[in-house]
Enzyme design. Structure first.
Site, PDB file in Angstrom:
ATOM      1  N   ASN A 148       0.870  -1.181   0.000  1.00 56.52           N
ATOM      2  CA  ASN A 148       0.000   0.000   0.000  1.00 56.52           C
ATOM      3  C   ASN A 148       0.903   1.227   0.000  1.00 56.52           C
ATOM      4  O   ASN A 148       1.464   1.586   1.028  1.00 56.52           O
ATOM      5  CB  ASN A 148      -0.895  -0.043   1.252  1.00 56.52           C
ATOM      6  N   TRP A 149       1.043   1.832  -1.177  1.00 52.59           N
ATOM      7  CA  TRP A 149       2.010   2.931  -1.312  1.00 52.59           C
ATOM      8  C   TRP A 149       1.504   4.248  -0.716  1.00 52.59           C
ATOM      9  O   TRP A 149       2.277   5.223  -0.617  1.00 52.59           O
ATOM     10  CB  TRP A 149       2.356   3.129  -2.800  1.00 52.59           C
ATOM     11  N   LYS A 150       0.226   4.314  -0.380  1.00 52.54           N
ATOM     12  CA  LYS A 150      -0.344   5.530   0.216  1.00 52.54           C
ATOM     13  C   LYS A 150      -0.014   6.760  -0.660  1.00 52.54           C
ATOM     14  O   LYS A 150      -0.102   6.665  -1.871  1.00 52.54           O
ATOM     15  CB  LYS A 150       0.143   5.681   1.664  1.00 52.54           C
ATOM     16  N   HIS A 168      -9.617   1.455   4.831  1.00 48.02           N
ATOM     17  CA  HIS A 168      -8.327   1.697   5.487  1.00 48.02           C
ATOM     18  C   HIS A 168      -8.504   2.721   6.608  1.00 48.02           C
ATOM     19  O   HIS A 168      -9.247   3.700   6.447  1.00 48.02           O
ATOM     20  CB  HIS A 168      -7.276   2.177   4.483  1.00 48.02           C
ATOM     21  N   GLU A 174      -6.740   5.064   7.626  1.00 47.77           N
ATOM     22  CA  GLU A 174      -6.394   6.455   7.281  1.00 47.77           C
ATOM     23  C   GLU A 174      -7.528   7.126   6.514  1.00 47.77           C
ATOM     24  O   GLU A 174      -7.717   8.346   6.623  1.00 47.77           O
ATOM     25  CB  GLU A 174      -5.067   6.486   6.507  1.00 47.77           C
ATOM     26  N   GLU A 193      -5.514  -4.739  10.546  1.00 47.28           N
ATOM     27  CA  GLU A 193      -4.511  -3.688  10.755  1.00 47.28           C
ATOM     28  C   GLU A 193      -4.805  -2.913  12.033  1.00 47.28           C
ATOM     29  O   GLU A 193      -5.563  -1.929  12.007  1.00 47.28           O
ATOM     30  CB  GLU A 193      -4.528  -2.714   9.576  1.00 47.28           C
ATOM     31  N   GLY A 234       2.490   2.290  10.850  1.00 44.58           N
ATOM     32  CA  GLY A 234       3.473   3.372  10.709  1.00 44.58           C
ATOM     33  C   GLY A 234       4.211   3.721  11.985  1.00 44.58           C
ATOM     34  O   GLY A 234       4.820   4.786  12.079  1.00 44.58           O
ATOM     35  N   SER A 280       3.289  -1.960  10.370  1.00 43.31           N
ATOM     36  CA  SER A 280       4.731  -2.024  10.602  1.00 43.31           C
ATOM     37  C   SER A 280       5.347  -3.379  10.234  1.00 43.31           C
ATOM     38  O   SER A 280       6.264  -3.844  10.915  1.00 43.31           O
ATOM     39  CB  SER A 280       5.061  -1.653  12.051  1.00 43.31           C
ATOM     40  N   GLY A 294       2.846  -1.114   4.257  1.00 47.18           N
ATOM     41  CA  GLY A 294       2.922   0.309   3.933  1.00 47.18           C
ATOM     42  C   GLY A 294       4.354   0.725   3.672  1.00 47.18           C
ATOM     43  O   GLY A 294       4.918   0.476   2.603  1.00 47.18           O
ATOM     44  N   GLY A 295       4.975   1.342   4.669  1.00 49.19           N
ATOM     45  CA  GLY A 295       6.321   1.904   4.541  1.00 49.19           C
ATOM     46  C   GLY A 295       7.323   0.964   3.881  1.00 49.19           C
ATOM     47  O   GLY A 295       8.078   1.386   2.986  1.00 49.19           O
TER      48      GLY A 295
HETATM   49  P1  PGA Z   1       2.776   0.382   7.607  1.00 48.67           P
HETATM   50  O1  PGA Z   1       1.303   0.601   6.968  1.00 48.67           O
HETATM   51  O2  PGA Z   1       3.285  -0.928   7.058  1.00 48.67           O
HETATM   52  O3  PGA Z   1       3.579   1.561   7.151  1.00 48.67           O
HETATM   53  O4  PGA Z   1       2.589   0.318   9.082  1.00 48.67           O
HETATM   54  C1  PGA Z   1       0.436  -0.472   6.756  1.00 48.67           C
HETATM   55  C2  PGA Z   1      -0.888   0.012   6.218  1.00 48.67           C
HETATM   56  O5  PGA Z   1      -1.372   1.072   6.666  1.00 48.67           O
HETATM   57  O6  PGA Z   1      -1.474  -0.634   5.341  1.00 48.67           O
END
Ligand code: PGA
Length: 247
Positions: free
Chosen positions: A9-11, A93, A95, A165, A171, A209, A230-231
């Protein structure tokens, strides 16, 4: 055995569309077999990334989609706009719930729209730090699952993917433990069953994470079939290591 899936997930990354294309090409060149690999670029990069991955073994997902088919919804993306670009979409998600005001009701409408359009939904659920501390994680997650699948046609839900999640792990560099994730997959699968779906056929991913360092914990955890990353998905080597752990 259930399908194993790892999705990046590149956000709101990387900085430019050209960077997204380069990342997509690097991912395509590095991925081992045995795992369904996907990437979810920002909406504006979808056409370029889909093009770059046309002959690659990497699926493209949208990060979000609107619940209406068309109309006066400034800033939104419809399912028909995703045709030919994405095989599926993330919905719910945390966010998007936090920043764009998604509720369980909206997530249900988005899921129904995605499924009706033939998009594979990746439904995100997870408890906040406060809900976690209060011991309510399983209840929260079960409620999110049951509310989300309520309106969707059962047939389209055969390809549902759930991503657990926990919000406190996203994050933060502070992932949950494998044991905790397994416990929550049980709550998720019980809620799927209660909703009339086949819990054993539904892949459940862990997200929050996940990195090359932390992935082993989840790859060996019972009931976890992959990761939403994500990251760590922005670094090809790191992402490849996560994928390999599930291969
Ligand atoms: P993260 O994000 O791996 O940076 O914690 C995961 C996500 O929000 O899908």
């Amino acid at each position: 055995m259930r399908e194993r899936i790892v999705i990046g997930n590149w956000k709101m990354n990387p900085p430019t569309i050209a960077d997204a294309v380069e990342l997509a090409r690097n991912v395509a060149n590095r991925m081992p077999g045995g795992v369904s690999v996907g990437v979810a670029p920002a909406a504006i990069a979808l056409p370029a990334v889909a093009d770059a991955l046309r002959d690659a073994n990497v699926d493209v997902y949208a990060q979000d989609v609107h619940w209406e088919e068309r109309g006066a919804f400034t800033g939104q993306i419809s399912v028909s706009m995703l045709r030919g670009l994405a095989v599926g979409t993330i919905v719910g998600h945390s966010e998007v719930r936090r920043d764009l005001g998604d509720t369980d009701e909206r997530v249900a409408k988005k899921l129904a729209r995605a499924v009706t359009a033939g998009l594979r939904p990746v439904l995100c659920v997870g408890e906040s730090a406060a809900e976690h501390a209060a011991g309510n994680a399983s209840i929260v997650v079960a409620r999110q699952i049951m509310a989300a699948v309520k309106e969707a046609p059962r047939r389209g839900l055969e390809r549902l993917v759930v991503a657990y999640e926990p919000i406190w792990a996203i994050g933060t560099g502070n992932p949950a433990t494998g044991i905790w994730a397994t416990t929550l997959t049980r709550a998720i699968r019980a809620a799927l069953k209660q909703s009339g779906l086949d819990p054993e056929a539904t892949p459940v991913l862990y997200g929050g994470s996940v990195s090359a360092r932390s992935v082993g914990e989840f790859a060996s955890a019972e009931g976890i079939d992959g990761a939403l990353v994500g990251g760590a998905s922005l670094d090809t080597e790191e992402f490849a290591a996560v994928v390999r752990a599930f291969a």
